[in-house]
Design a protein around this motif. Structure first.
Motif, short mmCIF file in Angstrom:
data_model
loop_
_atom_site.label_atom_id
_atom_site.label_comp_id
_atom_site.label_asym_id
_atom_site.label_seq_id
_atom_site.Cartn_x
_atom_site.Cartn_y
_atom_site.Cartn_z
N SER A 159 0.84 -1.19 0.00
CA SER A 159 0.00 0.00 0.00
C SER A 159 0.88 1.24 0.00
CB SER A 159 -0.92 0.01 1.22
OG SER A 159 -0.16 0.04 2.43
N HIS A 160 0.26 2.38 -0.25
CA HIS A 160 1.00 3.65 -0.37
C HIS A 160 1.75 3.98 0.91
CE1 HIS A 160 1.75 7.69 -1.95
NE2 HIS A 160 1.33 8.19 -0.80
N ASP A 161 1.18 3.62 2.08
CA ASP A 161 1.81 3.96 3.35
C ASP A 161 2.73 2.87 3.89
OD1 ASP A 161 0.04 2.01 4.16
OD2 ASP A 161 -1.16 3.33 5.45
N SER A 162 2.96 1.82 3.11
CA SER A 162 3.88 0.72 3.46
C SER A 162 3.37 -0.14 4.63
CB SER A 162 5.28 1.26 3.81
OG SER A 162 5.82 1.98 2.75
N LYS A 163 2.10 -0.01 4.98
CA LYS A 163 1.58 -0.76 6.13
C LYS A 163 0.85 -2.04 5.73
CE LYS A 163 1.03 3.33 9.05
NZ LYS A 163 0.07 4.19 9.79
N LEU A 164 0.27 -2.07 4.53
CA LEU A 164 -0.55 -3.20 4.11
C LEU A 164 -0.04 -3.77 2.79
CD1 LEU A 164 -4.12 -1.73 4.80
CD2 LEU A 164 -2.81 -3.26 6.29
N LEU A 165 -0.48 -4.98 2.49
CA LEU A 165 -0.24 -5.62 1.20
C LEU A 165 -1.56 -5.76 0.49
CD1 LEU A 165 2.15 -8.43 2.48
CD2 LEU A 165 2.81 -6.39 1.19
N TRP A 166 -1.51 -5.90 -0.84
CA TRP A 166 -2.76 -6.08 -1.58
C TRP A 166 -2.53 -6.94 -2.81
CZ3 TRP A 166 -2.95 -4.41 -6.63
CH2 TRP A 166 -2.02 -3.44 -7.01
N GLU A 167 -3.63 -7.48 -3.30
CA GLU A 167 -3.67 -8.17 -4.59
C GLU A 167 -4.99 -7.79 -5.26
OE1 GLU A 167 -4.29 -12.40 -4.61
OE2 GLU A 167 -5.15 -12.39 -2.60
N TYR A 168 -5.06 -7.95 -6.56
CA TYR A 168 -6.30 -7.66 -7.26
C TYR A 168 -7.34 -8.73 -6.96
CZ TYR A 168 -4.32 -3.86 -10.01
OH TYR A 168 -3.76 -2.67 -10.40
N ARG A 169 -8.58 -8.29 -6.87
CA ARG A 169 -9.68 -9.23 -6.68
C ARG A 169 -9.88 -10.04 -7.96
NH1 ARG A 169 -12.69 -7.90 -2.07
NH2 ARG A 169 -14.13 -9.54 -2.73
N THR A 170 -10.43 -11.22 -7.80
CA THR A 170 -10.74 -12.06 -8.97
C THR A 170 -12.23 -12.20 -9.19
OG1 THR A 170 -10.64 -14.04 -7.59
CG2 THR A 170 -8.62 -13.40 -8.71
N ASP A 171 -13.03 -11.75 -8.22
CA ASP A 171 -14.49 -11.89 -8.35
C ASP A 171 -15.15 -10.62 -8.84
OD1 ASP A 171 -13.79 -10.54 -6.05
OD2 ASP A 171 -15.35 -11.46 -4.79
N GLU A 172 -14.49 -9.49 -8.69
CA GLU A 172 -15.03 -8.20 -9.10
C GLU A 172 -13.88 -7.22 -9.16
OE1 GLU A 172 -16.36 -6.33 -4.82
OE2 GLU A 172 -17.78 -7.64 -5.86
N PRO A 173 -14.10 -6.04 -9.81
CA PRO A 173 -13.02 -5.06 -9.84
C PRO A 173 -12.64 -4.61 -8.43
CG PRO A 173 -14.73 -4.52 -11.44
CD PRO A 173 -15.27 -5.62 -10.59
N GLY A 174 -11.37 -4.33 -8.22
CA GLY A 174 -10.94 -3.84 -6.92
C GLY A 174 -9.76 -4.63 -6.37
N ARG A 175 -9.42 -4.34 -5.14
CA ARG A 175 -8.27 -4.94 -4.49
C ARG A 175 -8.68 -5.56 -3.15
NH1 ARG A 175 -3.61 -0.19 -5.05
NH2 ARG A 175 -3.55 -0.12 -7.33
N ILE A 176 -7.93 -6.55 -2.73
CA ILE A 176 -8.05 -7.10 -1.39
C ILE A 176 -6.79 -6.74 -0.62
CG2 ILE A 176 -8.39 -9.17 0.02
CD1 ILE A 176 -9.53 -10.56 -2.42
N TYR A 177 -6.96 -6.15 0.55
CA TYR A 177 -5.83 -5.73 1.36
C TYR A 177 -5.63 -6.69 2.53
CZ TYR A 177 -5.51 -1.28 -1.10
OH TYR A 177 -5.33 -0.32 -2.07
N TYR A 178 -4.36 -6.86 2.92
CA TYR A 178 -4.00 -7.71 4.04
C TYR A 178 -2.97 -6.99 4.90
CZ TYR A 178 -5.64 -11.25 0.68
OH TYR A 178 -6.37 -11.95 -0.25
N ASP A 179 -2.97 -7.33 6.20
CA ASP A 179 -1.84 -6.88 7.01
C ASP A 179 -0.67 -7.84 6.78
OD1 ASP A 179 -2.24 -9.16 8.62
OD2 ASP A 179 -3.38 -8.06 10.13
N VAL A 180 0.46 -7.57 7.38
CA VAL A 180 1.65 -8.37 7.10
C VAL A 180 1.58 -9.76 7.73
CG1 VAL A 180 3.19 -6.41 6.72
CG2 VAL A 180 2.87 -7.31 9.05
N LYS A 181 0.51 -10.01 8.50
CA LYS A 181 0.27 -11.35 9.04
C LYS A 181 -0.69 -12.15 8.17
CE LYS A 181 2.81 -10.72 12.70
NZ LYS A 181 4.11 -11.46 12.84
#
Length: 445
Positions: A300-322
């Motif tokens: 993410s822009h603030d270096s706190k989260l990770l993301w990948e593109y969604r596969t079911d609809e437009p958009g992203r799924i975000y995760y913490d580093v855990k």
């Protein structure tokens, strides 16, 4: 302060310059062609778009690359998303100057000599430094499909990395790399993927100063925007290998196909080398696009989260580093598929192609509201230079026929306040796929 003026910045190109749908392959360029030297953008009196002018056509920019800044399977959403985003606006008409003179007979502005801009408009791929403001073209790669014994195919990435002393791009033997902000270190992976160690390359000496061992093989690494962390996406198989036993049909021909093999990711602390593996396998029930099995994680822009593109609809799924799913950051709620993403101050978002009736423009959105803030020249926005300027891929407005010439594009600097478009590189060839087609990596210095 008005950062970007709203404009329909774009010249109509010889009657047509866009196909009816976009297939901007991201993961997923050479040929030196004539360039326009300092294209001038002239703002005339505001006009309103006629109803029949409002359906955008989308030229291919092929801005993507196998760094997987956009997912392989996203293309079915792009065309629908852009069509749904059609907006009628009252805006200023912009004339782009190409070559020697504009239609009004004006000499193009030559801004390649600006103090903070180093351009190579006659080089494709570039041999010498390209930079604007605090952004440097730190590396680029070309791809080549290499047939393996038994019929499999591996799409190899051949990287060139900026030598910070000579300011020239030099060939490397790394399979993958990511340059840290500050241009002092690069994370590198050895040629055989998935790799079992991550190298930290000193860009001054050209030597690996430290190796970080991992138990699970990784196929991609990326520095966080603050440079303190790495994410390394792990795979069970080579993510760019196409397998003969999972065939696919491409243009009516049977060819080797991809396999989903992502196993998770490592969140790496650069200072200590501590690497924690998080199990996050790919969904094997989701069909892959025909370009490979990559599904890399991004910061993410603030270096706190990770993301990948969604596969079911437009958009992203975000995760913490855990690996726990997280809420979409408010500042990133309106990000789409444009590689440039959020502006450094977080106020603007690079949007999609938004040309109408042959115009070569992309939109910039207000990060808070998601509403259009401006239209700027270019097929695809790939990097913010600062809060006011962007780097984009753009085809020559005089030569941008759909299906072919939209792939003949070059990097340009869009500076709305200066009302100019500055070529930064030469043109890539008018082919979507060829061994020498190069994909740039930009890093903040």
């Amino acid at each position: 302060m008005k950062l970007l003026r709203e404009s329909r910045a774009g010249k109509k190109c010889a009657g047509k310059c866009a196909p009816t749908m976009m297939e901007a392959e991201i993961p997923d360029a050479t040929g030196i062609s004539p360039t326009y030297e300092g294209t001038e953008v002239k703002f005339d009196q505001p006009t309103s778009a006629a109803p029949e002018e409002r359906a955008p056509q989308v030229p291919h920019s092929d801005s993507g690359n196998t760094r997987a800044q956009q997912p392989r399977r996203r293309r079915r959403y792009i065309a629908a998303g852009i069509v749904a985003a059609v907006v009628a606006v009252t805006a200023a008409v912009v004339t782009l100057t190409v070559g020697g003179k504009s239609e009004q007979g004006q000499k193009p502005a030559d801004k390649s000599g600006s103090p903070d801009v180093t351009a190579q408009p006659d080089q494709s791929p570039p041999r010498n430094l390209i930079a604007a403001g605090k952004i440097v073209l730190s590396a680029y790669h070309t791809t080549k499909d290499v047939k393996q014994p038994g019929g499999d195919i591996v799409r190899t990435h051949n990287w060139r990395l900026l030598n910070t002393k000579t300011e020239r791009y030099e060939e490397t033997d790394w399979a993958w790399l990511s340059v840290a902000p500050g241009m002092r270190t690069a994370a590198v992976l050895e040629r055989e993927l998935p790799a079992k160690r991550i190298g930290l390359l000193n860009l001054t000496t050209g030597k690996v100063q430290r190796w970080i061992e991992v138990d699970k093989g990784v196929g991609e690494v990326q520095f966080s925007p603050d440079g303190t962390k790495l994410v390394a996406t792990a795979y069970g198989l080579h993510p760019d290998r196409m397998f003969i036993d999972t065939p696919q049909q491409v243009n009516g021909e049977k060819q080797p196909g991809p396999k989903a093999s992502r196993t998770g990711f490592y969140a790496v602390d650069v200072a200590t080398g501590k690497a924690d593996f998080i199990d996050k396998p790919a969904d094997k029930n989701v069909p892959l696009m025909p370009f490979g099995g990559r599904n890399d994680f991004r910061w993410s822009h603030d270096s706190k989260l990770l993301w990948e593109y969604r596969t079911d609809e437009p958009g992203r799924i975000y995760y913490d580093v855990k690996g726990n799913e997280a809420e979409v950051p408010e500042a990133e709620a309106h990000l789409d598929y444009a590689e440039a993403g959020l502006s450094p101050d977080g106020s603007l978002v690079a949007g999609s192609f938004a040309g109408e009736r042959g115009q070569i423009v992309s939109e910039v959105l207000d990060a808070r509201t998601g509403k259009r803030a401006a239209l700027v020249p270019g097929q695809q926005l790939v990097a913010w230079v600062d809060d006011r300027r962007l780097i984009a891929w753009s085809c020559d407005p005089e030569q941008c026929a759909p299906g072919r010439d939209e792939f003949r594009n070059q990097l340009i600097l869009v500076g709305p306040d200066e009302e100019t478009v500055t070529p930064l590189s030469g043109f890539r060839e008018a082919k979507r796929h060829y061994d020498g087609r190069w994909t740039p990596v930009f890093t903040r210095r």
